[in-house]
Write a protein that holds these residues in place. Structure first.
Motif, PDB file in Angstrom:
ATOM      1  N   TYR A 163       0.830  -1.204   0.000  1.00  0.00           N
ATOM      2  CA  TYR A 163       0.000   0.000   0.000  1.00  0.00           C
ATOM      3  C   TYR A 163       0.865   1.255   0.000  1.00  0.00           C
ATOM      4  O   TYR A 163       0.590   2.223  -0.708  1.00  0.00           O
ATOM      5  CB  TYR A 163      -0.923   0.030   1.223  1.00  0.00           C
ATOM      6  N   VAL A 164       1.895   1.251   0.810  1.00  0.00           N
ATOM      7  CA  VAL A 164       2.804   2.398   0.870  1.00  0.00           C
ATOM      8  C   VAL A 164       3.489   2.574  -0.487  1.00  0.00           C
ATOM      9  O   VAL A 164       3.592   3.682  -1.009  1.00  0.00           O
ATOM     10  CB  VAL A 164       3.839   2.231   2.003  1.00  0.00           C
ATOM     11  N   MET A 165       3.940   1.466  -1.069  1.00  0.00           N
ATOM     12  CA  MET A 165       4.627   1.545  -2.363  1.00  0.00           C
ATOM     13  C   MET A 165       3.675   2.043  -3.454  1.00  0.00           C
ATOM     14  O   MET A 165       4.065   2.853  -4.296  1.00  0.00           O
ATOM     15  CB  MET A 165       5.227   0.192  -2.719  1.00  0.00           C
ATOM     16  N   GLU A 166       2.436   1.582  -3.438  1.00  0.00           N
ATOM     17  CA  GLU A 166       1.460   2.070  -4.409  1.00  0.00           C
ATOM     18  C   GLU A 166       1.236   3.564  -4.230  1.00  0.00           C
ATOM     19  O   GLU A 166       1.162   4.313  -5.204  1.00  0.00           O
ATOM     20  CB  GLU A 166       0.128   1.322  -4.249  1.00  0.00           C
ATOM     21  N   ASP A 167       1.136   4.007  -2.980  1.00  0.00           N
ATOM     22  CA  ASP A 167       0.937   5.427  -2.705  1.00  0.00           C
ATOM     23  C   ASP A 167       2.119   6.255  -3.194  1.00  0.00           C
ATOM     24  O   ASP A 167       1.950   7.391  -3.628  1.00  0.00           O
ATOM     25  CB  ASP A 167       0.722   5.645  -1.202  1.00  0.00           C
ATOM     26  N   THR A 172       5.281  -2.700  -7.286  1.00  0.00           N
ATOM     27  CA  THR A 172       5.111  -3.626  -6.165  1.00  0.00           C
ATOM     28  C   THR A 172       5.476  -5.058  -6.518  1.00  0.00           C
ATOM     29  O   THR A 172       5.453  -5.926  -5.664  1.00  0.00           O
ATOM     30  CB  THR A 172       3.655  -3.612  -5.655  1.00  0.00           C
ATOM     31  N   LYS A 173       5.829  -5.296  -7.769  1.00  0.00           N
ATOM     32  CA  LYS A 173       6.200  -6.656  -8.175  1.00  0.00           C
ATOM     33  C   LYS A 173       7.651  -6.922  -7.782  1.00  0.00           C
ATOM     34  O   LYS A 173       8.519  -6.097  -8.023  1.00  0.00           O
ATOM     35  CB  LYS A 173       6.041  -6.817  -9.687  1.00  0.00           C
ATOM     36  N   PRO A 174       7.928  -8.082  -7.181  1.00  0.00           N
ATOM     37  CA  PRO A 174       9.319  -8.407  -6.831  1.00  0.00           C
ATOM     38  C   PRO A 174      10.167  -8.538  -8.093  1.00  0.00           C
ATOM     39  O   PRO A 174       9.693  -9.045  -9.107  1.00  0.00           O
ATOM     40  CB  PRO A 174       9.235  -9.742  -6.105  1.00  0.00           C
ATOM     41  N   THR A 175      11.395  -8.059  -8.015  1.00  0.00           N
ATOM     42  CA  THR A 175      12.313  -8.177  -9.142  1.00  0.00           C
ATOM     43  C   THR A 175      13.166  -9.416  -8.987  1.00  0.00           C
ATOM     44  O   THR A 175      13.273  -9.980  -7.898  1.00  0.00           O
ATOM     45  CB  THR A 175      13.232  -6.936  -9.230  1.00  0.00           C
TER      46      THR A 175
END
Length: 190
Positions: A163-167, A172-175
Motif C-alpha cells: 500500500y505504501v509503495m502504491e501510494d 510492487t512486483k518483486p524483481t
C-alpha cells in the motif's frame, strides 16, 4: 469485603466500556526503500562524499609517509634541534590526519550528518504515505519489520508495504534481483 468491592468495580468497568479492537499492521522499510529512486540517489551521493573524504585522508597519510622518508634520508645530516622540529612536524601531521578522520567518519561526524540530511527526503515520503495509509485503513499501530524490533512471526495479511509503495508510485512486483525474504502475496490486508 474490599476485595469483593474491587472485583465488582472491575467487572462493571469491563462490561460498561465497550471492547474496541485495535488494528495493526507492519511494513518492510528496507524493501520499500530499495524500490525508491530517491533512496538510490541518496546512497549514490553518500558514496560520493565518503569516497572524497577517504581520498582526502589517504592523501594526508601519503604526505606523512613522504615526510617520514625524507626525515630518515636526512637524519644523519640534521642537528638535534632540526631532528626534533621534523619529528614535531610529522607528529602534528599525524594528529591532524587522525582528527580529520574522526571528524569525518567518527561518531556523529560529517558522514553521519550527510547521511541524515540525504535520507530525510525518502524517509519523509514514507512517513507521509504511512500517515495516509493508517488514516485510510484505520490502523492504530504500524511496525517496521526491518527495524531492531524483533518480529518473530508476521502474517502477510498484515503487511502494508505494498500500500505504501502504491501510494509512492513504486512497482510492487518483486524483481529477479530482489533477495527480500518476506513472502509478498497479492492479497492485501482488509
Amino acid at each position: 469485603m474490599k476485595r469483593a468491592l474491587f472485583f465488582v468495580l472491575l467487572y462493571s468497568v469491563w462490561f460498561v466500556l465497550p471492547a474496541q479492537a485495535q488494528k495493526f499492521g507492519y511494513i518492510d522499510s528496507e524493501y520499500i526503500l530499495s524500490k525508491m529512486p530517491e533512496y538510490q540517489k541518496a546512497l549514490t551521493e553518500i558514496d560520493k562524499f565518503a569516497d572524497k573524504w577517504s581520498k582526502d585522508i589517504q592523501d594526508k597519510y601519503v604526505e606523512i609517509e613522504k615526510l617520514q622518508k625524507a626525515y630518515q634520508a636526512e637524519e644523519i645530516l640534521l642537528t638535534e634541534d632540526m631532528k626534533r622540529e621534523r619529528q614535531r612536524i610529522i607528529s602534528d601531521r599525524e594528529r591532524e590526519a587522525r582528527d580529520y578522520n574522526n571528524k569525518v567518519f567518527g561518531y556523529q561526524g560529517l558522514l553521519f550528518d550527510k547521511k541524515k540530511e540525504l535520507m530525510k527526503t525518502p524517509l519523509d515520503l514514507i512517513n507521509k504515505s504511512l500517515e495516509k495509509i493508517c488514516a485510510q485503513r484505520k490502523l492504530d499501530f504500524i511496525f517496521d519489520k526491518a527495524s531492531d524490533f524483533v518480529m518473530l512471526y508476521t502474517n502477510p495479511r498484515h503487511d502494508y508495504s505494498d500500500y505504501v509503495m502504491e501510494d509512492l508510485g513504486l512497482d510492487t512486483k518483486p524483481t529477479a534481483t530482489n533477495s527480500n525474504p518476506t513472502n509478498k502475496t497479492t492479497t492485501k490486508p482488509k
